[in-house]
Design a protein around this motif. Structure first.
Motif, mmCIF file in Angstrom:
data_model
loop_
_atom_site.group_PDB
_atom_site.id
_atom_site.type_symbol
_atom_site.label_atom_id
_atom_site.label_comp_id
_atom_site.label_asym_id
_atom_site.label_seq_id
_atom_site.Cartn_x
_atom_site.Cartn_y
_atom_site.Cartn_z
ATOM 1 N N THR A 1 0.854 -1.186 0.000
ATOM 2 C CA THR A 1 0.000 0.000 0.000
ATOM 3 C C THR A 1 0.886 1.230 0.000
ATOM 4 O O THR A 1 1.787 1.352 0.817
ATOM 5 C CB THR A 1 -0.914 0.032 1.239
ATOM 6 N N LYS B 1 -5.269 3.573 5.168
ATOM 7 C CA LYS B 1 -5.667 2.197 5.509
ATOM 8 C C LYS B 1 -7.185 2.043 5.459
ATOM 9 O O LYS B 1 -7.693 1.009 5.030
ATOM 10 C CB LYS B 1 -5.132 1.808 6.887
ATOM 11 N N GLU B 2 -7.897 3.063 5.923
ATOM 12 C CA GLU B 2 -9.362 3.003 5.874
ATOM 13 C C GLU B 2 -9.841 2.882 4.432
ATOM 14 O O GLU B 2 -10.704 2.058 4.121
ATOM 15 C CB GLU B 2 -9.979 4.246 6.524
ATOM 16 N N GLY C 1 -8.986 -0.426 2.876
ATOM 17 C CA GLY C 1 -9.837 -1.452 3.459
ATOM 18 C C GLY C 1 -11.232 -1.527 2.854
ATOM 19 O O GLY C 1 -11.932 -2.530 3.040
#
Length: 174
Positions: A38, A53-54, A57
């Motif tokens: 990422t 990350k959110e 995800g």
């Protein structure tokens, strides 16, 4: 504050070009290293902005819906005015019915996917782009397809929805 669609579209195009450059420059052997890498595109700090990350995800939620085998659950991840340029169809899908139709056919192939590389660009509190490479297995694992993707998300009514999803098979290295 929401950016005008032309600004978001320009940023989406930039993210797609970044992924194309990564694929062309690194070759697929290097680009398919596991686990998924990422990256974060350069963004300006803004209070209340979601983290990379959110956003990365959100794919997990989409994949969970795909794994149910229910095209309605997958389509529920998309905004009512979303655009889908799918991997396995030449038809651009711009309606809920069109998106459901695509997934009715696609889900019959028992798909599963894994991200290989992702580049996230958080545009503002309510919009973000996730672009990269993923590998699909189809037909019970008999077929593997490596594809590049771009998901553009908007937060609407407190919920992240896909407003633009482009997926295409990675071309052979030249």
């Amino acid at each position: 504050m929401k950016q005008p669609i032309s600004d978001r579209a320009a940023l989406t195009s930039g993210a797609v070009m970044l992924v194309v450059g990564v694929v062309a420059g690194a070759g697929m052997t290097h680009a398919v290293a596991e686990p998924a890498k990422t990256e974060r595109a350069a963004t300006v700090a803004m209070p209340g902005k979601p983290g990379t990350k959110e956003i990365a995800g959100l794919f997990d939620g989409w994949l969970a819906a795909v794994r149910t085998g229910d095209p309605q659950k997958v389509a529920a991840r998309y905004a009512s005015d979303a655009v889908l340029l799918p991997t396995a169809s030449p038809e651009i899908r711009t309606t809920r019915a069109g998106i459901v139709d695509y997934f009715e056919h696609f889900l019959k192939r028992d798909p599963d996917a894994k991200k290989i590389r992702t580049v996230v660009n958080v545009l503002d509190r309510d919009s973000a782009i996730d672009a990269g490479l993923y590998r699909f297995t189809l037909d019970g694992g008999k077929t593997t397809v490596e594809a590049r993707y771009t998901y553009e998300y908007e937060k609407r009514g407190g919920k992240w929805l896909i407003v633009n999803h482009h997926s295409s098979v990675v071309p052979p290295a030249s």
